[in-house]
Structures are given as structure tokens and as C-alpha cells.
Design a protein around this motif. Structure first.
Motif, PDB file in Angstrom:
ATOM      1  N   LEU A  30       0.865  -1.184   0.000  1.00 46.71           N
ATOM      2  CA  LEU A  30       0.000   0.000   0.000  1.00 46.71           C
ATOM      3  C   LEU A  30       0.900   1.233   0.000  1.00 46.71           C
ATOM      4  CD1 LEU A  30      -2.863   1.370   0.419  1.00 46.71           C
ATOM      5  CD2 LEU A  30      -2.293   1.396   2.850  1.00 46.71           C
ATOM      6  N   ASP A  79      -5.240   4.019  -6.089  1.00 47.54           N
ATOM      7  CA  ASP A  79      -5.744   2.955  -6.964  1.00 47.54           C
ATOM      8  C   ASP A  79      -6.249   1.795  -6.115  1.00 47.54           C
ATOM      9  OD1 ASP A  79      -5.379   3.748  -9.705  1.00 47.54           O
ATOM     10  OD2 ASP A  79      -3.222   3.553  -9.440  1.00 47.54           O
ATOM     11  N   ILE A 102      -9.632   1.943  -4.091  1.00 51.59           N
ATOM     12  CA  ILE A 102     -10.800   1.888  -4.982  1.00 51.59           C
ATOM     13  C   ILE A 102     -11.025   0.448  -5.448  1.00 51.59           C
ATOM     14  CG2 ILE A 102     -11.626   2.630  -7.274  1.00 51.59           C
ATOM     15  CD1 ILE A 102     -10.133   5.335  -6.576  1.00 51.59           C
ATOM     16  N   ALA A 135       9.967   5.132  -4.218  1.00 50.15           N
ATOM     17  CA  ALA A 135       8.754   4.772  -4.955  1.00 50.15           C
ATOM     18  C   ALA A 135       7.496   5.282  -4.265  1.00 50.15           C
ATOM     19  CB  ALA A 135       8.692   3.256  -5.121  1.00 50.15           C
ATOM     20  N   LEU A 153      -0.131  15.718 -13.975  1.00 55.46           N
ATOM     21  CA  LEU A 153      -1.435  15.392 -14.556  1.00 55.46           C
ATOM     22  C   LEU A 153      -2.185  14.327 -13.762  1.00 55.46           C
ATOM     23  CD1 LEU A 153      -0.468  15.279 -18.347  1.00 55.46           C
ATOM     24  CD2 LEU A 153      -1.991  16.923 -17.253  1.00 55.46           C
ATOM     25  N   VAL A 154      -1.502  13.672 -12.829  1.00 57.33           N
ATOM     26  CA  VAL A 154      -2.162  12.591 -12.070  1.00 57.33           C
ATOM     27  C   VAL A 154      -3.242  13.199 -11.159  1.00 57.33           C
ATOM     28  CG1 VAL A 154      -1.826  10.775 -10.337  1.00 57.33           C
ATOM     29  CG2 VAL A 154      -0.143  11.072 -12.168  1.00 57.33           C
ATOM     30  N   GLY A 155      -4.490  12.889 -11.474  1.00 54.48           N
ATOM     31  CA  GLY A 155      -5.621  13.301 -10.636  1.00 54.48           C
ATOM     32  C   GLY A 155      -5.676  14.787 -10.342  1.00 54.48           C
ATOM     33  N   VAL A 159      -5.424  14.180  -4.911  1.00 54.87           N
ATOM     34  CA  VAL A 159      -4.943  12.848  -5.314  1.00 54.87           C
ATOM     35  C   VAL A 159      -3.415  12.854  -5.348  1.00 54.87           C
ATOM     36  CG1 VAL A 159      -4.873  11.182  -7.227  1.00 54.87           C
ATOM     37  CG2 VAL A 159      -7.045  12.230  -6.578  1.00 54.87           C
ATOM     38  N   ARG A 209      -1.378  12.216  -2.245  1.00 52.31           N
ATOM     39  CA  ARG A 209      -1.286  10.837  -1.756  1.00 52.31           C
ATOM     40  C   ARG A 209      -0.599   9.926  -2.779  1.00 52.31           C
ATOM     41  NH1 ARG A 209      -1.987   9.710   3.386  1.00 52.31           N
ATOM     42  NH2 ARG A 209      -2.637   7.587   2.899  1.00 52.31           N
ATOM     43  N   ALA A 210      -0.971  10.087  -4.034  1.00 56.73           N
ATOM     44  CA  ALA A 210      -0.531   9.146  -5.082  1.00 56.73           C
ATOM     45  C   ALA A 210       0.976   9.168  -5.253  1.00 56.73           C
ATOM     46  CB  ALA A 210      -1.195   9.513  -6.406  1.00 56.73           C
ATOM     47  N   ASN A 238       1.814   4.395  -9.400  1.00 57.06           N
ATOM     48  CA  ASN A 238       1.396   4.636 -10.787  1.00 57.06           C
ATOM     49  C   ASN A 238       2.008   3.568 -11.705  1.00 57.06           C
ATOM     50  OD1 ASN A 238       1.709   7.122 -13.329  1.00 57.06           O
ATOM     51  ND2 ASN A 238      -0.213   6.494 -12.440  1.00 57.06           N
ATOM     52  N   LEU A 241       6.856  -8.044 -11.598  1.00 58.67           N
ATOM     53  CA  LEU A 241       7.380  -8.231 -10.234  1.00 58.67           C
ATOM     54  C   LEU A 241       7.028  -9.627  -9.723  1.00 58.67           C
ATOM     55  CD1 LEU A 241       6.290  -4.817  -8.638  1.00 58.67           C
ATOM     56  CD2 LEU A 241       8.580  -5.453  -9.431  1.00 58.67           C
TER      57      LEU A 241
HETATM   58  C1  LIG Z   1      -9.669  10.741  -8.881  1.00 59.06           C
HETATM   59  C2  LIG Z   1      -8.478  10.026  -9.438  1.00 59.06           C
HETATM   60  C3  LIG Z   1      -7.845  10.546 -10.554  1.00 59.06           C
HETATM   61  C4  LIG Z   1      -6.733   9.911 -11.085  1.00 59.06           C
HETATM   62  N1  LIG Z   1      -6.118  10.450 -12.184  1.00 59.06           N
HETATM   63  C5  LIG Z   1      -5.047   9.857 -12.721  1.00 59.06           C
HETATM   64  C6  LIG Z   1      -4.394  10.421 -13.861  1.00 59.06           C
HETATM   65  O1  LIG Z   1      -4.783  11.470 -14.379  1.00 59.06           O
HETATM   66  N2  LIG Z   1      -3.315   9.777 -14.361  1.00 59.06           N
HETATM   67  C7  LIG Z   1      -2.833   8.629 -13.813  1.00 59.06           C
HETATM   68  O2  LIG Z   1      -1.840   8.084 -14.320  1.00 59.06           O
HETATM   69  N3  LIG Z   1      -3.447   8.059 -12.741  1.00 59.06           N
HETATM   70  C8  LIG Z   1      -4.512   8.647 -12.168  1.00 59.06           C
HETATM   71  N4  LIG Z   1      -5.139   8.080 -11.080  1.00 59.06           N
HETATM   72  C9  LIG Z   1      -4.672   6.805 -10.567  1.00 59.06           C
HETATM   73  C10 LIG Z   1      -3.727   6.856  -9.351  1.00 59.06           C
HETATM   74  O3  LIG Z   1      -3.884   8.046  -8.614  1.00 59.06           O
HETATM   75  C11 LIG Z   1      -2.258   6.713  -9.754  1.00 59.06           C
HETATM   76  O4  LIG Z   1      -2.070   5.517 -10.485  1.00 59.06           O
HETATM   77  C12 LIG Z   1      -1.330   6.757  -8.547  1.00 59.06           C
HETATM   78  O5  LIG Z   1      -0.056   7.168  -8.955  1.00 59.06           O
HETATM   79  C13 LIG Z   1      -1.233   5.439  -7.776  1.00 59.06           C
HETATM   80  O6  LIG Z   1      -0.308   5.609  -6.703  1.00 59.06           O
HETATM   81  P1  LIG Z   1      -0.656   5.159  -5.216  1.00 59.06           P
HETATM   82  O7  LIG Z   1       0.530   5.495  -4.397  1.00 59.06           O
HETATM   83  O8  LIG Z   1      -1.945   5.729  -4.761  1.00 59.06           O
HETATM   84  O9  LIG Z   1      -0.760   3.586  -5.417  1.00 59.06           O
HETATM   85  P2  LIG Z   1      -1.568   2.487  -4.547  1.00 59.06           P
HETATM   86  O10 LIG Z   1      -3.031   2.631  -4.796  1.00 59.06           O
HETATM   87  O11 LIG Z   1      -1.103   2.483  -3.133  1.00 59.06           O
HETATM   88  O12 LIG Z   1      -1.018   1.157  -5.276  1.00 59.06           O
HETATM   89  C14 LIG Z   1      -1.351   0.860  -6.627  1.00 59.06           C
HETATM   90  C15 LIG Z   1      -0.857  -0.560  -6.963  1.00 59.06           C
HETATM   91  O13 LIG Z   1       0.562  -0.599  -6.997  1.00 59.06           O
HETATM   92  C16 LIG Z   1       1.081  -1.488  -5.989  1.00 59.06           C
HETATM   93  N5  LIG Z   1       2.243  -0.800  -5.425  1.00 59.06           N
HETATM   94  C17 LIG Z   1       2.266   0.479  -4.957  1.00 59.06           C
HETATM   95  N6  LIG Z   1       3.512   0.820  -4.624  1.00 59.06           N
HETATM   96  C18 LIG Z   1       4.283  -0.256  -4.871  1.00 59.06           C
HETATM   97  C19 LIG Z   1       5.679  -0.508  -4.736  1.00 59.06           C
HETATM   98  N7  LIG Z   1       6.519   0.419  -4.289  1.00 59.06           N
HETATM   99  N8  LIG Z   1       6.158  -1.739  -5.080  1.00 59.06           N
HETATM  100  C20 LIG Z   1       5.312  -2.685  -5.546  1.00 59.06           C
HETATM  101  N9  LIG Z   1       3.993  -2.505  -5.724  1.00 59.06           N
HETATM  102  C21 LIG Z   1       3.491  -1.306  -5.380  1.00 59.06           C
HETATM  103  C22 LIG Z   1      -0.052  -1.699  -4.994  1.00 59.06           C
HETATM  104  O14 LIG Z   1       0.053  -2.939  -4.330  1.00 59.06           O
HETATM  105  C23 LIG Z   1      -1.262  -1.600  -5.929  1.00 59.06           C
HETATM  106  O15 LIG Z   1      -1.447  -2.817  -6.605  1.00 59.06           O
HETATM  107  C24 LIG Z   1      -6.243   8.708 -10.502  1.00 59.06           C
HETATM  108  C25 LIG Z   1      -6.876   8.197  -9.364  1.00 59.06           C
HETATM  109  C26 LIG Z   1      -7.970   8.845  -8.827  1.00 59.06           C
HETATM  110  C27 LIG Z   1      -8.618   8.273  -7.607  1.00 59.06           C
END
Ligand SMILES: Cc1cc2nc3c(=O)[nH]c(=O)nc-3n(C[C@H](O)[C@H](O)[C@H](O)COP(=O)(O)OP(=O)(O)OC[C@H]3O[C@@H](n4cnc5c(N)ncnc54)[C@H](O)[C@@H]3O)c2cc1C
Length: 287
Positions: free
Chosen positions: A26, A31, A34, A69, A95-97, A101, A104-105, A110, A156
Motif C-alpha cells: 500500500l 488505486d 478503490i 517509490a 497530470l495525475v488526478g 490525489v 497521496r498518489a 502509478n 514483479l
Molecule cells: C480521482 C483520481 C484521478 C486519477 N487520475 C489519474 C491520472 O490522471 N493519471 C494517472 O496516471 N493516474 C490517475 N489516477 C490513478 C492513481 O492516482 C495513480 O495511479 C497513482 O499514482 C497510484 O499511486 P498510489 O501510491 O496511490 O498507489 P496504490 O493505490 O497504493 O497502489 C497501486 C498498486 O501498486 C502497488 N504498489 C504500490 N507501490 C508499490 C511498490 N513500491 N512496489 C510494488 N507494488 C506497489 C499496490 O500494491 C497496488 O497494486 C487517478 C486516481 C484517482 C482516484
């Protein structure tokens, strides 16, 4: 479901490797949470990596940058030296969210979520970024383009964690850029994304280039033929036309409500050309 938040990497790896059932990393959860709410992901163990120092820092390394990461998109955007060196990666991460977002993201999330439309991925591939991965069998390095293999699928192994990204030292007169096409003005999924990274010589001629496309195949693509079209040129109209043709030729997109196959193929050429022009201008300003 068990939730753990270890402070050291070795503990996170041991927890993931020792899990009996489904276990997941996590990061920001933008992602994963959701997917859990919709029932698509049902981990029995969640290992939150945001407390691990190596995964949450941005440091200089060999003239380049290493960032964890789990560093949030917003932290990267606000890192002035990084943003100056890699404006194209920042184009993508921005551009992410939404602001919320991005707070946190993470870039690791991604990449590891393995959406073919993820915005940071083509920009990182174009930048030549590598990842450091740690798992039960130790540490290994890989290129970003080797991580995603298909929608929601990565290369992975069980228990492996992407720890950090390394962006190499920048050659003089280099520039990068990322553009995406979406039907709305923001908060949408890329129909096509294009990342271009290039270096010019003293005379302003392109001597190195990398081009990557997102959302036009089952994973983000590195398109060497598109880079070849730029090398040895000053990105004159004929070179840009060859670049666009090579980008379009590399696409194997799906047809969906967001865009037809034909539309995506055509727009990939347009986005690659426009991103190349921006990258060229950013590099040219340094001569
Ligand atoms: C409203 C909204 C808008 C969004 N808009 C965009 C957008 O415009 N463009 C875009 O690209 N994405 C978008 N996203 C998607 C999301 O925000 C991105 O993909 C984000 O970067 C995911 O990162 P996270 O840290 O939240 O990942 P998490 O949700 O914590 O993890 C995502 C996945 O990756 C795995 N993971 C995470 N970190 C690691 C790690 N270090 N090693 C191994 N596995 C790992 C997790 O187990 C999970 O399967 C959006 C999401 C929302 C809710």
C-alpha cells in the motif's frame, strides 16, 4: 485483513514473503483502495510502505536523482532541482488526478498499478529511468519499461517491492516533455500519452532521443523507430513527420468509448510530434 506499517524495508519484504494469502503493498492507496472497495482486490495483508525512509526520500546520486517509490507526486512536483532537470517527468506527474490525489498518489503506485494509460510511465521510460527492486531473493535493477507487462499485470515476483527510481545525470542541452490527449480538460484517463526526451549537440542537432507512448497498447511502449527519426536533425518538418509516422505505426490500441483505434493511432503521432517540439525548445534554450 491485516494492516502493517513497517519502518524498514527488510521487514516489509519479510512480511510480504511470509504472507499465507494475498498480500499487497500500500502506497498512496489512490488505486488500491478503490479496487478493494469494488471487490477487484481483496488482500489479506496490506503492507504500508510510506514509513520506510528509503522509499520516501529524494536524493542526488551520481549527478542524477534517486527518489523513493512512495514519494508522492506532489513532493516531486515541489522539488525544485528535480523539476528543473526533468520538466517532462513533472509534466506527467502533475497530470495525475487532482491536487488532493497527487498529495497521496506515488509514482511507484502509478507504475506498479500497471495501467497502460498511467501518465508517469511514458515520461519515465523516455527519461531512461531505472528502478531498484527488493524481494525475497535480494535486490535487482530494471528499466521502467520492464515493469508493466499488461493491464494490471507487472513483471514483479511475489513479495517484490519497487523501492526507488533512478533518473540519470542529464547531458548538457537536454529537454523532455510529456503530453496526453483527454476528452476533458482535466481529471481524465489518457486516450494517448507521449513522452519525449532528447539531447542536442553544440550546433543544436539532436544527438540522442527516446520516445515512449502510453494508452496505445497493453503497456507503455518505448518506440526506438520514432527516436531514430529525430537523431541527426534539428526537428525540421520532415523529421517531425517521420517521427509522427513511426509513433503511429507502433500503436496497437483498443477501441473503446474513449477513442477508436484509428483515432488513437492518429493522435499518437500528433502527441509525439508536439511533445518532441516542446522537449526540443527546452533543450535549445540551454545552448
Ligand atoms: C480521482 C483520481 C484521478 C486519477 N487520475 C489519474 C491520472 O490522471 N493519471 C494517472 O496516471 N493516474 C490517475 N489516477 C490513478 C492513481 O492516482 C495513480 O495511479 C497513482 O499514482 C497510484 O499511486 P498510489 O501510491 O496511490 O498507489 P496504490 O493505490 O497504493 O497502489 C497501486 C498498486 O501498486 C502497488 N504498489 C504500490 N507501490 C508499490 C511498490 N513500491 N512496489 C510494488 N507494488 C506497489 C499496490 O500494491 C497496488 O497494486 C487517478 C486516481 C484517482 C482516484
Amino acid at each position: 485483513m491485516r494492516y502493517e506499517a513497517p519502518k524498514v524495508l527488510a521487514a516489509a519484504v519479510a512480511m510480504l514473503a511470509g504472507a499465507n494469502g494475498r498480500a499487497g503493498v500500500l502506497a498512496g492507496g489512490t488505486d488500491l483502495l478503490i479496487q478493494m472497495r469494488s471487490g477487484r482486490a481483496q488482500p489479506e495483508l496490506l503492507v504500508d510502505v510510506k514509513g520506510i525512509a528509503e522509499m520516501t526520500s529524494i536524493v542526488a546520486e551520481n549527478g542524477g536523482f534517486r527518489f523513493g517509490a512512495a514519494v508522492s507526486c506532489m513532493e516531486l512536483v515541489e522539488h525544485e532541482a528535480f523539476a528543473k532537470a526533468w520538466p517532462g517527468v513533472i509534466d506527467a506527474v502533475k497530470l495525475v488526478g487532482s491536487v488532493q490525489v497527487r498529495g497521496r498518489a506515488s509514482v511507484g503506485g502509478n507504475v506498479c498499478n500497471a495501467s497502460p494509460a498511467a501518465d508517469s510511465v511514458p515520461a519515465l521510460i523516455a527519461a531512461g529511468a531505472t528502478v531498484s527492486i527488493v524481494g525475497p531473493s535480494g535486490r535487482r535493477e530494471a528499466r521502467v519499461e520492464e515493469i508493466g507487462v499488461g493491464p494490471g499485470k507487472t513483471s514483479l515476483a511475489r513479495g517484490e517491492i519497487v523501492v526507488s527510481f533512478l533518473l540519470p545525470r542529464r547531458a548538457p542541452h537536454s529537454g523532455d516533455a510529456y503530453l496526453r490527449f483527454i476528452p476533458r480538460t482535466e481529471m481524465d484517463i489518457a486516450v494517448v500519452g507521449a513522452g519525449v526526451n532528447l539531447t542536442l549537440d553544440e550546433a543544436g542537432v539532436c544527438c540522442e532521443a527516446r520516445v515512449s507512448l502510453g494508452a496505445v497498447a497493453e503497456r507503455a511502449l518505448l518506440v526506438p523507430q520514432a527516436a531514430v527519426a529525430l537523431i541527426g536533425t534539428r526537428l525540421e518538418a520532415a523529421a517531425l513527420k517521420r517521427l509522427a509516422a513511426a509513433a503511429s505505426a507502433a500503436c496497437r490500441p483498443i477501441d473503446d468509448k474513449r477513442g477508436t483505434r484509428e483515432f488513437r493511432i492518429k493522435v499518437a503521432g500528433v502527441m509525439a510530434r508536439r511533445a518532441a517540439e516542446i522537449a526540443f525548445e527546452r533543450a535549445r534554450r540551454q545552448i
